[in-house]
Write a protein that holds these residues in place. Structure first.
Motif, PDB file in Angstrom:
ATOM      1  N   UNK A 131       0.825  -1.211   0.000  1.00  0.00           N
ATOM      2  CA  UNK A 131       0.000   0.000   0.000  1.00  0.00           C
ATOM      3  C   UNK A 131       0.855   1.255   0.000  1.00  0.00           C
ATOM      4  N   UNK A 132       2.130   1.096   0.344  1.00  0.00           N
ATOM      5  CA  UNK A 132       2.995   2.266   0.422  1.00  0.00           C
ATOM      6  C   UNK A 132       3.151   2.923  -0.944  1.00  0.00           C
ATOM      7  N   UNK A 133       2.807   2.195  -1.981  1.00  0.00           N
ATOM      8  CA  UNK A 133       2.925   2.754  -3.326  1.00  0.00           C
ATOM      9  C   UNK A 133       2.087   4.022  -3.459  1.00  0.00           C
ATOM     10  N   UNK A 134       0.875   3.978  -2.830  1.00  0.00           N
ATOM     11  CA  UNK A 134      -0.004   5.142  -2.895  1.00  0.00           C
ATOM     12  C   UNK A 134       0.506   6.234  -1.956  1.00  0.00           C
ATOM     13  N   UNK A 135       0.805   5.835  -0.721  1.00  0.00           N
ATOM     14  CA  UNK A 135       1.194   6.815   0.297  1.00  0.00           C
ATOM     15  C   UNK A 135       2.503   7.508  -0.098  1.00  0.00           C
ATOM     16  N   UNK A 136       3.448   6.713  -0.590  1.00  0.00           N
ATOM     17  CA  UNK A 136       4.747   7.297  -0.940  1.00  0.00           C
ATOM     18  C   UNK A 136       4.607   8.309  -2.071  1.00  0.00           C
ATOM     19  N   UNK A 137       3.674   8.040  -2.976  1.00  0.00           N
ATOM     20  CA  UNK A 137       3.544   9.008  -4.054  1.00  0.00           C
ATOM     21  C   UNK A 137       2.799  10.263  -3.579  1.00  0.00           C
ATOM     22  N   UNK A 138       1.886  10.114  -2.597  1.00  0.00           N
ATOM     23  CA  UNK A 138       1.216  11.298  -2.052  1.00  0.00           C
ATOM     24  C   UNK A 138       2.229  12.181  -1.330  1.00  0.00           C
ATOM     25  N   UNK A 139       3.089  11.547  -0.512  1.00  0.00           N
ATOM     26  CA  UNK A 139       4.008  12.315   0.316  1.00  0.00           C
ATOM     27  C   UNK A 139       5.387  12.477  -0.333  1.00  0.00           C
ATOM     28  N   UNK A 140       5.519  12.034  -1.585  1.00  0.00           N
ATOM     29  CA  UNK A 140       6.790  12.123  -2.302  1.00  0.00           C
ATOM     30  C   UNK A 140       7.934  11.543  -1.487  1.00  0.00           C
ATOM     31  N   UNK A 141       7.708  10.361  -0.903  1.00  0.00           N
ATOM     32  CA  UNK A 141       8.757   9.654  -0.169  1.00  0.00           C
ATOM     33  C   UNK A 141       9.426   8.696  -1.146  1.00  0.00           C
ATOM     34  N   UNK A 142      10.706   8.806  -1.383  1.00  0.00           N
ATOM     35  CA  UNK A 142      11.335   7.963  -2.407  1.00  0.00           C
ATOM     36  C   UNK A 142      11.604   6.537  -1.934  1.00  0.00           C
ATOM     37  N   UNK A 143      10.556   5.791  -1.677  1.00  0.00           N
ATOM     38  CA  UNK A 143      10.699   4.403  -1.245  1.00  0.00           C
ATOM     39  C   UNK A 143      10.507   3.445  -2.405  1.00  0.00           C
ATOM     40  N   UNK A 144      10.348   2.158  -2.069  1.00  0.00           N
ATOM     41  CA  UNK A 144      10.187   1.135  -3.094  1.00  0.00           C
ATOM     42  C   UNK A 144       8.875   1.340  -3.852  1.00  0.00           C
ATOM     43  N   UNK A 145       7.835   1.733  -3.132  1.00  0.00           N
ATOM     44  CA  UNK A 145       6.536   1.951  -3.756  1.00  0.00           C
ATOM     45  C   UNK A 145       6.615   3.068  -4.785  1.00  0.00           C
ATOM     46  N   UNK A 146       7.291   4.135  -4.393  1.00  0.00           N
ATOM     47  CA  UNK A 146       7.440   5.272  -5.297  1.00  0.00           C
ATOM     48  C   UNK A 146       8.187   4.839  -6.550  1.00  0.00           C
ATOM     49  N   UNK A 147       9.224   4.029  -6.319  1.00  0.00           N
ATOM     50  CA  UNK A 147      10.011   3.495  -7.439  1.00  0.00           C
ATOM     51  C   UNK A 147       9.107   2.708  -8.390  1.00  0.00           C
ATOM     52  N   UNK A 148       8.247   1.895  -7.797  1.00  0.00           N
ATOM     53  CA  UNK A 148       7.338   1.081  -8.600  1.00  0.00           C
ATOM     54  C   UNK A 148       6.410   1.956  -9.442  1.00  0.00           C
ATOM     55  N   UNK A 149       5.847   2.969  -8.778  1.00  0.00           N
ATOM     56  CA  UNK A 149       4.909   3.837  -9.480  1.00  0.00           C
ATOM     57  C   UNK A 149       5.590   4.561 -10.625  1.00  0.00           C
ATOM     58  N   UNK A 150       6.783   5.075 -10.308  1.00  0.00           N
ATOM     59  CA  UNK A 150       7.566   5.795 -11.291  1.00  0.00           C
ATOM     60  C   UNK A 150       7.874   4.918 -12.504  1.00  0.00           C
TER      61      UNK A 150
END
Lengths: 318, 333, 305, 280
Positions: free
Chosen positions: C244-263
């Motif tokens: 679920x961090x994929x959504x949260x990380x993109x909302x808060x612009x946290x460069x985690x694994x989820x953000x990487x996935x979304x990107x």
């Protein structure tokens, strides 16, 4: 034998082995629920099967009803192999009455549909069904007005009458009763037992009566089989069995019948604190770990059924 | 029984006990009973008559939504009515113990037998866990369990129903109670195990001088176990007597009918139908008056709708009915 | 117990194989990979070259096998975008996602378990209704929207916390809360229903008949049984949170694994998409395995068999 | 329990009302909207709702960054949410119930396969796979519906399987076999009517979940493609303006929250009324 009618039920060396813990991801355990049982019930007779929970008596009932196929052996109903009959034919011949009057009736269907279910399965039309349902309800002591009700609106005794009506609506020759009164209060139990006895006489039914209550079995059955861990350890005419039992297990069972006679105290049944496990049947005589009279050879030697004094017994010492 | 010396005071005295449920159902409607020291008192009746609820009410263990009231509720001379839940908890498991119908579910599956037994002793008597476990092992041996040390370390699911009920009994005895309330202790067990458990209770009673309030629906158990009997019907005790008296001369029409329903090997005849009681038990709500059995009673009269008298047949044998004590002989004649 | 372990591990392995297949199949769903990699301006020749270079001209089963073999040895492919090993990218971003997930789970447990117990002890009361209302409201709250609302409230209007980034611990506060919010309703319901069942059970009646104190009855006898499924589910919840961090990380612009996935999904960086899906799925499988083991370890009935 | 029965009924009623209103909005959207939801009006961008200063009766809920009427987009957005919810429940329900009932009824090998599928499905991170599929295949309403439908069947399968297993062992099923009924008759007339109330509750839960997931996917730009007025997409598009005009994310967010809340309240009410399993 040529002219004599065949027995209503004949069981030849029937066994049922269940695989417990099914599936590729769990260990299998084999439970020998019924392990080589043979007997015959003459037409019009009432045959009792008694024993503790887990002795295989309910499995035996289900085998005879065709609900499970036996693992080995043959079941003949009215002289014909059960396995060769189609479901409609079997239903016309043999019907069940189960223990729990709550779980044996579909809670979402009206009494009319529950009692009429065997007729519907035979393809009998609605009008004919309705006529016969009402007739049968009245026959078992209920009113036609109850046909529209749901099971939840009836008492335990009334529900058991519904179950009997369902069992009898096809006019079967044989009824298998699996603990039909053990969920009921004594006053209701008496009503149901009287009803069964009356219907049996009137319709010439053959009854297979399974119960853990020996007093009830004594009251209603002509012949009794005692089961222990999947085998019939003693079988005799009711009077004979209750007067003098031959198998030590039968004696223990009889000793534990508590009649309402004050001052007799509680007898010592002498069985110790071990308990039988159908997944782990002991070698030799399967009763030896609990037997008060067991000797050394009971541990290794498996007893075979023998006729002793007009009864069949499976004990090395009888 | 009748030959014994008169008891100074009953260990448990209940007068006018009532229990109401939330929906307005009156489960227990003013019952009285006295359990004497060293005696077994059977409370017998069919399902729904209020016998288990009465026992739970005595122990103050009723489920939420049920309320109890009583004129008197005394245990060993102590009035239980004003006690707080905390004070009641101090008595339960100590001076008065209780065992239940379902041995399969009455023990906590997450703890060992030893741990569940030891905690009762430690709660009421303090002491070390080791001492409590010693006591537990001793009691397991007393209730006929072989290898008590092994059993203490086992979990409930590793024991058969009969063994679990023995464990329950041993656990109830951890603090030497004076009263044991046993609510249908053998109903869920096989007949052979039932006989063993009942025999154990008899032996323990003789040895420890225990008073037992035994709740059952089985008249056979009553006959074999009881010194005194109270027969319940629809929330009332309709007849009470010594066991010998009750079975020799059942006087309330309900008791009478109930005894006729039971098949007895060698006594009831197969070709004769069993006696049976027609109809079903009524649901009793507020404002119900008169005899609750009158709808099912063959001897019902118009007066039965009014206040029913408690009549004495002989001293110690009373029944709640308008019929004279000798009605069974008269109707037989 | 050993048998159980072996069987459970075998099941996990089978599931892993399924996930591998799906993960591999995913990238083939989009049509010809070589065309997408080459981009819109590429000529037929460019596409052919790329096809050769990436081994896309070999038959599918061969591609699958070689991919599985290299994945098993830690080679999850190279990012088209960053020109780095996908495994390296994930490793660099994992601490952020793990911190977020563990903080979220901790907050969720601390809130959900006491509230669940309280609701069960007062079953049917106004307090119970109020607590269950929190659960219903929490279940209906879209987490990304809650994140935005919290950013507006605490970040912009009150100015207490940063609205994005991971410069210090304060950057984790809001995302952890939002993540916890998504797990609280189910953990709370589970605790409550477990406690309600336990409190109504025969063994609690026995405990009361033994005269035990209220604390011992609730905390020792009831909670022990009610907690078993909750502890087990927590492991699964952590898995939900990590994915679920994929959504949260993109909302808060946290460069985690989820953000990487979304990107990488939005930029068609297939090897990274594949790697992230695979990586999170493996963690997920391991956590479900852990849940089963925890359950078995806590429940003596399962431990014995 | 009894004390607050009226409260429970009221909340279930509220839930039903919300769902009904959204359903009507979705079905009759073209008749209800004051403006064309796709019509841009660059002269009237970011008009605030009527209750804020600068708002007017022409655009009751204001306009977005392209000057499209927010209320009209919201009503059309209800269409997308309800469509996603209903279509997903139908697809996933068909898959899950079929698998669960078959596994529970036949047991043995069939059940092994069903259990494996359930475990495998539960081990796959839902949102990630949904994202990957939608991202790779390309975003369209059909793809979103298909993806969610193919992913959300697990709870249907679990509940259908356990309830079927419970019902299968009851004596009335044995009585039906003994009565000579056929297998399909028993499955359809004796088993399924007795598990359907559990499945209705699952359906509400899955519908709520599907609507939330679609919004999340659209929010990430990988769900329903613009210019379709999905509520998640509306929030996403408004994100850049929320610092100055917070209402732009509040309007679609509240709509989404209220709809999902309504479905959940209805589900809880049904669970109480039908006596379904508590942790379904």
């Amino acid at each position: 034998m040529s002219g004599a009618p065949p027995p209503a039920i004949e069981i030849r060396d029937v066994a049922k082995i269940f695989r417990q813990g099914t599936g590729a991801f769990s260990a299998a355990r084999f439970v020998r629920a019924v392990d080589g049982v043979s007997f015959a019930v003459p037409a019009g007779g009432c045959f009792g099967v008694v024993g503790e929970s887990g002795c295989g008596k309910s499995t035996l009932a289900r085998l005879i009803l065709g609900l499970h196929p036996p693992s080995s052996g043959d079941i003949l109903v009215d002289g014909r192999r059960l396995a060769d009959m189609d479901r409609r034919e079997r239903a016309r011949l043999i019907q069940p009455v189960f223990q729990d009057p709550f779980s044996s009736l579909n809670p979402r269907r009206a009494i009319r549909d529950i009692v009429g279910l065997p007729l519907a399965a035979q393809g009998i039309g609605r009008a004919e069904r309705e006529r016969r349902v009402v007739e049968m309800l009245e026959r078992v002591g209920l009113t036609a007005e109850m046909a529209g009700r749901l099971p939840a609106q009836l008492s335990g005794g009334q529900r058991q009458r519904v179950a009997i009506a369902r069992a009898l609506i096809l006019r079967p020759r044989i009824v298998v009763c699996d603990e039909p009164t053990s969920a009921l209060d004594v006053s209701v139990q008496a009503q149901i037992l009287n009803l069964l006895a009356e219907l049996r006489r009137e319709l010439g039914l053959t009854l297979l009566f399974i119960s853990h209550n020996l007093a009830v079995v004594e009251h209603i059955c002509d012949e009794v089989a005692v089961m222990y861990l999947g085998r019939v350890v003693e079988r005799a005419a009711t009077e004979k069995l209750f007067h003098a039992a031959a198998h030590p297990y039968t004696r223990a069972l009889l000793a534990s019948v508590l009649t309402p006679e004050p001052g007799l105290g509680i007898p010592d049944v002498g069985l110790g604190d071990t308990y039988p496990d159908p997944a782990n049947v002991p070698p030799g005589c399967r009763f030896h770990p609990r037997c008060p009279i067991a000797v050394e050879r009971c541990r290794s030697e498996t007893p075979l059924p023998r006729m002793v004094d007009g009864r069949q017994v499976e004990c090395l010492l009888a | 029984m009748s030959g014994q010396a008169p008891h100074p005071a009953p260990i448990l005295a209940v007068e006018g006990l009532r229990v109401r449920f939330g929906g307005g159902t009156q489960a227990v409607r003013g019952i009285s009973l006295a359990v004497n020291r060293g005696e077994t008192h059977c409370l017998v009746g069919e399902s729904g008559c209020g016998k288990s609820v009465s026992a739970l009410a005595v122990m103050n263990l009723l489920a939420r939504g049920a309320t109890r009231s009583a004129d008197r509720l005394a245990f060993d001379g102590t009035d239980l009515l004003p006690l707080s839940e905390r004070q009641m908890a101090r008595l339960r498991g100590d001076k008065m113990a209780m065992i239940f119908q379902e041995p399969m579910t009455s023990l906590n599956p997450a703890y060992t037998v030893g741990s569940q037994m030891a905690e009762v002793r430690q709660r009421h008597r303090g002491g070390t866990r080791a001492a409590a476990l010693d006591r537990a092992a001793e009691l397991l041996a007393k209730v006929g369990i072989t290898a008590p040390g092994l059993r203490l370390a086992q979990y409930p699911h590793q024991l058969s129903g009969g063994l679990r009920q023995r464990v329950m009994i041993a656990m109830a005895l951890m603090c030497d109670p004076q009263l044991l309330i046993a609510d249908e202790p053998t109903t869920a067990l096989d007949v052979t195990v039932q006989a063993q458990i009942l025999r154990l209770l008899l032996d323990l009673q003789r040895e420890l001088g225990l008073a037992i309030l035994l709740i059952t629906h089985d008249l056979g158990i009553v006959a074999r176990m009881a010194h005194r009997v109270s027969v319940m019907y629809a929330g009332r005790v309709v007849e009470h007597a010594t066991a010998a008296e009750l079975f020799a001369a059942p006087t309330h029409p309900y008791t009478h009918g109930l005894l006729d329903c039971v098949p007895v090997p060698g006594r009831t005849r197969r070709d004769v139908p069993l006696g049976s009681i027609p109809g079903t038990v009524p649901r009793i709500t507020a404002g119900f008056t008169g005899c609750a059995f009158r709808e099912r009673c063959a001897h019902a009269m118009p007066v039965c709708a009014g206040e029913v008298p408690l009549r004495e047949r002989v001293p110690g044998h009373a029944y709640e009915c308008f019929l004279p004590a000798d009605w069974p002989q008269r109707s037989a004649a | 117990m050993l048998k159980f372990l072996a069987r459970r591990a075998l099941l996990a392995l089978l599931v892993m194989l399924t996930v591998l297949t799906i993960s591999f199949g995913l990238t083939r769903l989009s049509g010809d990979l070589a065309i997408s990699i080459a981009g819109p301006q590429a000529t037929q020749q460019d596409v052919e070259m790329i096809r050769k270079a990436y081994g896309l001209d070999r038959p599918l089963p061969v591609q699958f096998a070689s991919w599985v073999v290299s994945a098993a040895s830690g080679d999850l492919g190279r990012s088209y975008l960053y020109h780095e090993q996908a495994a390296t990218l994930i490793k660099a971003r994992l601490p952020i996602t793990l911190t977020l997930g563990l903080c979220g789970l901790a907050i969720a447990l601390v809130v959900a378990i006491p509230l669940g117990i309280l609701a069960a002890m007062r079953e049917g009361s106004l307090l119970d209704r109020a607590i269950m209302l929190i659960a219903v409201v929490g279940q209906a709250m879209p987490s990304f929207w809650l994140g935005l609302v919290l950013i507006i409230t605490f970040g912009l209007q009150l100015g207490w916390l940063p609205v994005s980034g991971n410069d210090d611990w304060r950057g984790y506060v809001l995302p952890s809360i939002v993540l916890a919010f998504s797990a609280i309703p189910s953990l709370m319901r589970l605790t409550r229903s477990g406690m309600v069942d336990a409190l109504a059970s025969d063994y609690i009646r026995t405990a009361r008949a033994k005269g035990l104190s209220r604390a011992a009855i609730v905390l020792k006898h009831a909670l022990r049984n009610a907690a078993m499924p909750v502890v087990a589910i927590s492991a699964v919840q952590l898995g939900f949170m990590l994915s679920g961090s994929i959504v949260i990380e993109s909302v808060f612009a946290l460069p985690g694994v989820g953000y990487l996935g979304w990107e990488s999904i939005s930029k068609n960086d297939f090897p990274v998409v594949q790697a992230v899906v695979l990586f999170l799925a493996v963690i997920f499988i391991l956590l479900t395995l852990l849940a089963d083991l925890l359950n078995a370890a806590l429940d003596p009935r399962l431990r014995a068999s | 329990m009894r004390r607050f029965a009226s409260l429970r009924m009221a909340s279930a009623g509220l839930g039903a009302l919300i769902v009904l209103v959204v359903l009507i909005a979705a079905i009759f959207a073209p008749l209800l909207v004051p403006h064309d939801p796709f019509a841009q009006d660059l002269n009237a961008r970011m008009v605030p709702p009527v209750w804020m200063t600068g708002g007017g009766p022409d655009h009751l809920l204001g306009t977005d960054q392209l000057g499209r009427d927010y209320l009209s987009r919201l009503i059309y957005g209800a269409r997308i949410s309800m469509l996603i919810g209903v279509a997903t429940v139908i697809t996933s329900g068909l898959i899950g119930i079929t698998l669960g009932v078959l596994g529970g009824f036949f047991g043995g090998r069939v059940d092994d396969v069903v259990m494996f599928l359930i475990t495998a499905r539960l081990s796959i991170p839902l949102i990630l796979v949904a994202l990957a599929v939608v991202g790779l295949v390309g975003s369209s309403l059909t793809v979103v519906v298909m993806t969610l439908g193919l992913l959300l069947w697990d709870r249907f399968a679990v509940v259908a399987r356990t309830t079927t297993m419970q019902v299968r062992t009851l004596d009335y099923i044995a009585a039906a076999w003994a009565a000579g009924c056929s297998r399909s008759y028993i499955l359809l007339r004796e088993v399924i009517p007795n598990i359907v109330h559990h499945l209705v509750v699952v359906a509400t839960l899955e519908m709520a979940l599907a609507i939330l997931l679609e919004a999340a996917l659209s929010f990430l730009g990988l769900g329903v493609p613009p210019p379709l007025p999905s509520w998640g997409l509306m929030i996403s598009e408004a994100k850049d303006y929320m610092y100055f005009s917070p209402w732009v994310i509040m309007v679609p967010g509240v709509a989404l929250f209220v709809l999902v809340l309504g479905i959940n309240l209805l589900g809880d009410g049904l669970r109480d009324m039908l006596g379904a399993t508590r942790d379904a």
